[in-house]
Design a protein around this motif. Structure first.
Motif, short mmCIF file in Angstrom:
data_model
loop_
_atom_site.label_atom_id
_atom_site.label_comp_id
_atom_site.label_asym_id
_atom_site.label_seq_id
_atom_site.Cartn_x
_atom_site.Cartn_y
_atom_site.Cartn_z
N VAL A 50 -7.79 8.26 0.76
CA VAL A 50 -6.64 8.25 -0.16
C VAL A 50 -5.86 6.95 -0.01
CG1 VAL A 50 -4.42 9.36 -0.67
CG2 VAL A 50 -6.45 10.76 -0.34
N ILE A 51 -5.63 6.54 1.24
CA ILE A 51 -4.92 5.27 1.46
C ILE A 51 -5.74 4.11 0.90
CG2 ILE A 51 -4.10 3.64 3.22
CD1 ILE A 51 -3.54 6.07 5.02
N ASN B 119 -7.84 4.04 -1.41
CA ASN B 119 -7.90 4.07 -2.86
C ASN B 119 -6.76 3.24 -3.48
OD1 ASN B 119 -9.16 5.01 -5.23
ND2 ASN B 119 -7.49 6.47 -5.52
N ASN B 120 -5.62 3.17 -2.76
CA ASN B 120 -4.48 2.40 -3.27
C ASN B 120 -4.77 0.91 -3.37
OD1 ASN B 120 -2.75 4.53 -3.62
ND2 ASN B 120 -2.07 4.49 -1.49
N TYR B 121 -5.74 0.44 -2.58
CA TYR B 121 -6.01 -1.00 -2.54
C TYR B 121 -7.25 -1.37 -3.34
CZ TYR B 121 -2.61 -0.80 1.17
OH TYR B 121 -1.47 -0.59 1.88
N SER C 187 -9.38 -1.42 -6.92
CA SER C 187 -9.23 -1.30 -8.37
C SER C 187 -10.63 -1.30 -8.99
CB SER C 187 -8.43 -2.51 -8.88
OG SER C 187 -8.44 -2.53 -10.27
N SER D 89 -10.92 2.25 -8.79
CA SER D 89 -10.69 3.27 -7.75
C SER D 89 -11.96 3.43 -6.94
CB SER D 89 -10.29 4.62 -8.37
OG SER D 89 -11.44 5.29 -8.81
N TRP E 121 -15.30 8.50 -6.12
CA TRP E 121 -14.99 9.81 -5.54
C TRP E 121 -16.20 10.72 -5.45
CZ3 TRP E 121 -11.04 10.74 -2.58
CH2 TRP E 121 -9.91 9.91 -2.68
#
Lengths: 309, 248
Positions: B126-127, B129-131, B133, B135, B138
């Motif tokens: 999850v963390i 995924n923030n960095y 692009s 995403s 999954w």
């Protein structure tokens, strides 16, 4: 309620119990008596469905302990010899766990009730590891009572309890024994004498005697033995005087100044003996029948077995 | 079935009062956390100099299972061996509980605890995924976590089965560890040297079914069957060991 026929169990080459036959009815407390290693625990483990017998059959609460083991186990409460408990659990949680496994309805209320019965209501939220041995024994008993079993099997239920608790637990067992079947093992003979309706004496895997405690005493007691004490030391004179009475036999002068003798049971010679002693000029201090204790019966039976071999 | 749940729940709760379970949790989260930081740092450095692929979460799931090989024996070792040693097994075996229910309950309790640990590791993707692009992939992560569920179920079942054989928890620990070590590292070693039968050894290897397969997003029936058979084997061994205990 318990019916055992031809029960035999071998551990490897060693035969732990050999062709046991007995039964116990509802509302009866049966004592299982015998020296260590006689096969008491083995028999109880078979009856509770812990292990199957090598041969023979056991019916508990109407169910065969091998073929209908689960049904039989539902109806049996068991207190093993070394009360095994999860020391890291809280008393009430432990009992709730055991109750759930046995399908007790309203288990929380029942846990409170049972804790009250064994006098541990104030320790419900304590850790089992912090309880004394006597208290753990009572937790074990509570666990055996949880599901209101028809048959209760208790392996040495009062071991490790202090005298006050022993009385309480015996009272509790007597109370339970009014409606249910109780089989308890003990090596304390006075305990068996105290609470059991009937006693099974087991030695080396065999039942050597089975009867009520009173009948056992009577059966083994062909004669009644009496002890006499007089002021000062009793002497040969006195022994001779007693020997003169018709029916008296086996007169024995003891080292500690007492005299013992026997007469056939049913024919009480004590009044005659008392008269004779006074006539001979002695001051009679004590005249007491020596009832045979269960201890002596037990020793007698177990040593007879040895002699036969 | 209710009995399985009763037993599982007690075992699950029991882990939270056991220092060992916290040690196991720490020994899993600490290396994974460090590894995660290294991955993030390394990829950001590469990105700084241009030309870098996005980081992936699968090394995290791989490490989780790798650590479980060494640590799960500690979670299962005492499940039955300690009951046998303390004598509490006598009360369980005289309760109206089937031998299989006892084993399955113990296994389920441990399984729930490991799934909880696995759920915590979801924080890393999850963390990450923030960095990334647009995403992270999954689907890949879902496959990897399915892998975690299957592998940990199998490992714990084998552990419970071995624990039922022994009355000494350390014996259970070392035998379980030895078996996992063998299945993960050793069984497929001679495969490439053998003229025939190499595929069988490869099939037996835990790592072939995880690292090179489900953890890379390929879910194939063979892997699922492999893990489910190991789980069934473990539970069967455990149930049989309890039955043998009764007859002894």
């Amino acid at each position: 309620m318990i019916k055992v026929s031809g029960l035999t169990k071998d551990y490897g080459a060693r035969r732990a119990i050999n062709n046991l036959n007995f039964d116990a009815h509802q509302g009866e407390i049966v004592g299982f008596l015998g020296p260590n290693g006689a096969g008491k625990t083995t028999t109880m483990r078979i009856l509770t469905g812990y292990m199957p017998p090598t041969d023979g059959e056991a019916i508990v609460a109407g169910y065969n302990v091998v073929e209908e083991s689960l049904e039989a186990r539902k109806r049996v409460g068991y207190l093993p010899e070394t009360v095994p408990l999860y020391t890291e659990m809280v008393v009430a949680d432990y009992l709730k766990y055991m109750g759930d496994l046995r399908g007790v309805p309203n288990v929380e209320d029942r846990v409170d009730e049972v804790l009250g019965m064994v006098g541990l209501g104030d320790r419900a939220n304590g850790y089992i590891g912090n309880l004394s041995k006597g208290m753990r024994q009572r937790v074990g008993l509570a666990q055996a009572l949880l599901h209101k079993p028809e048959v209760l099997i208790l392996d040495e239920p009062t071991i490790g309890l202090d005298p006050g608790q022993v009385v309480e637990v015996r009272e509790l067992i007597r109370e339970i024994g009014k409606e249910r079947t109780v089989l308890l093992s003990t090596h304390l003979l006075n305990e068996a004498q105290n609470i059991c309706d009937r006693v099974l004496i087991i030695n080396k895997g065999k039942i050597v005697a089975e009867d009520t405690t009173e009948n056992l005493q009577a059966r083994l007691l062909g004669a009644e033995r009496v002890i006499i004490r007089v002021r000062g030391e009793a002497d040969e004179e006195l022994a001779k005087a007693i020997k003169l009475i018709k029916g008296v036999r086996d007169v024995e002068l003891k080292n500690d100044g007492a005299v013992e003798f026997e007469f056939a049971s049913g024919k009480d010679l004590r009044p005659e003996v008392a008269k004779q002693i006074i006539k001979s000029g002695y001051d009679l201090l004590e005249l007491r029948p020596l009832g045979m204790s269960l201890e002596e019966i037990f020793l007698e039976l177990t040593s007879n077995e040895a002699k036969k071999k | 079935m209710k009995n399985i749940w009763t037993i599982a729940k007690r075992e699950y709760d029991n882990y939270f009062s056991s220092p060992l379970a916290y040690v196991v949790a720490l020994a899993i989260f600490l290396p994974i956390g460090i590894y995660f930081c290294i991955i993030m740092f390394a990829t950001s450095q590469q990105a700084l100099y241009g030309g870098s692929s996005a980081p992936e979460a699968t090394p995290i799931t791989w490490l989780f299972i790798f650590l479980l090989i060494f640590l799960s024996p500690a979670l299962t070792m005492r499940l039955l061996s300690d009951e046998a040693r303390m004598g509490t097994l006598e009360l369980l075996l005289t309760s109206p509980v089937r031998d299989f229910e006892l084993i399955a309950g113990k296994w389920l309790g441990a399984f729930m605890f490991v799934l909880l640990l696995a759920a915590f590791t979801l924080i890393f993707p999850v963390i990450m995924n923030n960095y990334v692009s647009p995403s992270l992939d999954w689907k890949l992560i879902i496959a990897a976590y399915l892998g975690i569920i299957l592998v940990s179920g199998a490992l714990l079942a084998l552990g419970v089965g071995i624990s039922a054989i022994f009355s000494n928890q350390f014996a259970a620990f070392f035998v379980t560890l030895g078996l996992f070590f063998f299945l993960w590292f050793m069984v497929s070693l001679p495969a490439s040297y053998l003229p025939t039968g190499g595929e069988v050894l490869n099939y037996l290897s835990l790592s072939t079914h995880f690292s090179q397969s489900i953890n890379n997003g390929t879910i194939n029936l063979g892997d699922v069957v492999y893990y489910l058979s190991l789980t069934a084997l473990g539970l069967f061994v455990g149930t049989t060991a309890i039955e043998i205990r009764r007859w002894r």
